[in-house]
Write a protein that holds these residues in place. Structure first.
Motif, PDB file in Angstrom:
ATOM      1  N   THR A   2      38.653 -21.603 -47.238  1.00 43.42           N
ATOM      2  CA  THR A   2      38.690 -20.404 -47.544  1.00 43.42           C
ATOM      3  C   THR A   2      37.756 -20.362 -48.930  1.00 43.42           C
ATOM      4  O   THR A   2      38.112 -20.917 -49.883  1.00 43.42           O
ATOM      5  CB  THR A   2      39.859 -19.231 -47.844  1.00 43.42           C
ATOM      6  N   VAL A   3      36.561 -19.808 -48.852  1.00 40.38           N
ATOM      7  CA  VAL A   3      35.703 -19.628 -50.010  1.00 40.38           C
ATOM      8  C   VAL A   3      35.789 -18.155 -50.583  1.00 40.38           C
ATOM      9  O   VAL A   3      35.604 -17.476 -49.851  1.00 40.38           O
ATOM     10  CB  VAL A   3      34.323 -20.077 -49.836  1.00 40.38           C
ATOM     11  N   LEU A   4      36.163 -17.925 -51.938  1.00 39.38           N
ATOM     12  CA  LEU A   4      36.110 -16.880 -52.280  1.00 39.38           C
ATOM     13  C   LEU A   4      35.206 -16.529 -53.607  1.00 39.38           C
ATOM     14  O   LEU A   4      34.662 -17.406 -54.371  1.00 39.38           O
ATOM     15  CB  LEU A   4      37.271 -16.418 -53.327  1.00 39.38           C
ATOM     16  N   ASP A   5      34.338 -15.538 -53.563  1.00 41.13           N
ATOM     17  CA  ASP A   5      33.276 -15.098 -54.769  1.00 41.13           C
ATOM     18  C   ASP A   5      34.349 -14.424 -55.857  1.00 41.13           C
ATOM     19  O   ASP A   5      35.371 -14.472 -55.917  1.00 41.13           O
ATOM     20  CB  ASP A   5      32.461 -14.226 -54.259  1.00 41.13           C
ATOM     21  N   ALA A   6      33.470 -14.083 -57.004  1.00 43.92           N
ATOM     22  CA  ALA A   6      33.961 -13.628 -58.136  1.00 43.92           C
ATOM     23  C   ALA A   6      34.852 -12.449 -57.956  1.00 43.92           C
ATOM     24  O   ALA A   6      35.655 -12.091 -58.772  1.00 43.92           O
ATOM     25  CB  ALA A   6      32.895 -13.533 -59.244  1.00 43.92           C
ATOM     26  N   ALA A   7      34.395 -11.545 -56.854  1.00 42.78           N
ATOM     27  CA  ALA A   7      35.209 -10.324 -56.661  1.00 42.78           C
ATOM     28  C   ALA A   7      36.245 -10.499 -55.642  1.00 42.78           C
ATOM     29  O   ALA A   7      36.894  -9.502 -54.995  1.00 42.78           O
ATOM     30  CB  ALA A   7      34.406  -9.457 -56.131  1.00 42.78           C
ATOM     31  N   ASN A   8      36.760 -11.573 -55.346  1.00 40.09           N
ATOM     32  CA  ASN A   8      37.786 -12.206 -54.237  1.00 40.09           C
ATOM     33  C   ASN A   8      37.619 -11.998 -52.853  1.00 40.09           C
ATOM     34  O   ASN A   8      38.255 -11.813 -52.205  1.00 40.09           O
ATOM     35  CB  ASN A   8      39.013 -11.575 -54.795  1.00 40.09           C
ATOM     36  N   ALA A   9      36.075 -11.457 -52.585  1.00 42.79           N
ATOM     37  CA  ALA A   9      35.799 -11.388 -51.027  1.00 42.79           C
ATOM     38  C   ALA A   9      35.578 -12.934 -50.597  1.00 42.79           C
ATOM     39  O   ALA A   9      35.252 -13.554 -51.319  1.00 42.79           O
ATOM     40  CB  ALA A   9      34.381 -10.922 -50.941  1.00 42.79           C
ATOM     41  N   GLY A  10      36.058 -13.093 -49.282  1.00 45.42           N
ATOM     42  CA  GLY A  10      36.263 -14.564 -48.853  1.00 45.42           C
ATOM     43  C   GLY A  10      35.899 -14.562 -47.347  1.00 45.42           C
ATOM     44  O   GLY A  10      35.575 -13.646 -46.698  1.00 45.42           O
ATOM     45  N   ARG A  29      35.317 -20.069 -55.719  1.00 46.72           N
ATOM     46  CA  ARG A  29      36.519 -20.907 -55.656  1.00 46.72           C
ATOM     47  C   ARG A  29      36.821 -21.368 -54.073  1.00 46.72           C
ATOM     48  O   ARG A  29      36.415 -20.467 -53.319  1.00 46.72           O
ATOM     49  CB  ARG A  29      37.664 -19.923 -56.093  1.00 46.72           C
ATOM     50  N   VAL A  30      37.161 -22.424 -53.807  1.00 47.29           N
ATOM     51  CA  VAL A  30      37.541 -22.785 -52.518  1.00 47.29           C
ATOM     52  C   VAL A  30      39.212 -23.097 -52.261  1.00 47.29           C
ATOM     53  O   VAL A  30      39.689 -23.648 -53.461  1.00 47.29           O
ATOM     54  CB  VAL A  30      36.764 -24.188 -52.028  1.00 47.29           C
ATOM     55  N   TYR A  31      39.625 -22.785 -51.347  1.00 45.11           N
ATOM     56  CA  TYR A  31      41.257 -23.034 -51.027  1.00 45.11           C
ATOM     57  C   TYR A  31      41.244 -23.402 -49.404  1.00 45.11           C
ATOM     58  O   TYR A  31      40.397 -23.165 -48.830  1.00 45.11           O
ATOM     59  CB  TYR A  31      41.877 -21.756 -51.005  1.00 45.11           C
ATOM     60  N   ALA A  32      42.010 -24.528 -49.439  1.00 45.72           N
ATOM     61  CA  ALA A  32      42.328 -25.090 -48.149  1.00 45.72           C
ATOM     62  C   ALA A  32      43.202 -24.270 -47.370  1.00 45.72           C
ATOM     63  O   ALA A  32      44.176 -23.697 -47.734  1.00 45.72           O
ATOM     64  CB  ALA A  32      42.825 -26.823 -48.346  1.00 45.72           C
ATOM     65  N   LEU A  33      42.905 -24.196 -46.111  1.00 48.90           N
ATOM     66  CA  LEU A  33      43.680 -23.534 -45.138  1.00 48.90           C
ATOM     67  C   LEU A  33      44.805 -24.360 -44.701  1.00 48.90           C
ATOM     68  O   LEU A  33      44.609 -25.555 -45.080  1.00 48.90           O
ATOM     69  CB  LEU A  33      42.946 -23.094 -43.798  1.00 48.90           C
TER      70      LEU A  33
END
Length: 78
Positions: A2-10, A29-33
Motif C-alpha cells: 500500500t502506497v500512501l501520499d501526503a494526504a493519506n490517499a492510497g 509512504r509504503v506499507y506491506a499488505l
C-alpha cells in the motif's frame, strides 16, 4: 504493498508498481499488505530511491524534480 501520499490517499499493488508510484510522490509512504513477504516495504522504499519520478514520460529529464532521489543526492555531493 500500500502506497500512501501526503494526504493519506492510497493504492495497493505489487512491489514493482509500488516502487514506481512511490518514486513519483512527495512525502509518500509504503506499507506491506498482510500477505506480503518479509522485508517487502523496505525493498519498495529502496527501489523507489533510484527510480525517476514519472519515468514513463519522454523528454530531457534534467530538473531536480525529474530526477531520482539518488541522482539528486549525487548531484549535490551528499
Amino acid at each position: 504493498m500500500t502506497v500512501l501520499d501526503a494526504a493519506n490517499a492510497g493504492a495497493d499493488g505489487c512491489e514493482h508498481h509500488g516502487a514506481r508510484l512511490l518514486a513519483s510522490l512527495d512525502a509518500g509512504r509504503v506499507y506491506a499488505l498482510p500477505n506480503a513477504s518479509s522485508g517487502a516495504a523496505i525493498r519498495v522504499f529502496k527501489a523507489a530511491d533510484g527510480i525517476r519520478p514519472f519515468c514513463w514520460l519522454d523528454g530531457p529529464r534534467t530538473d531536480p524534480s525529474q530526477l531520482s532521489h539518488a541522482e539528486n543526492r549525487e548531484r549535490h555531493g551528499r
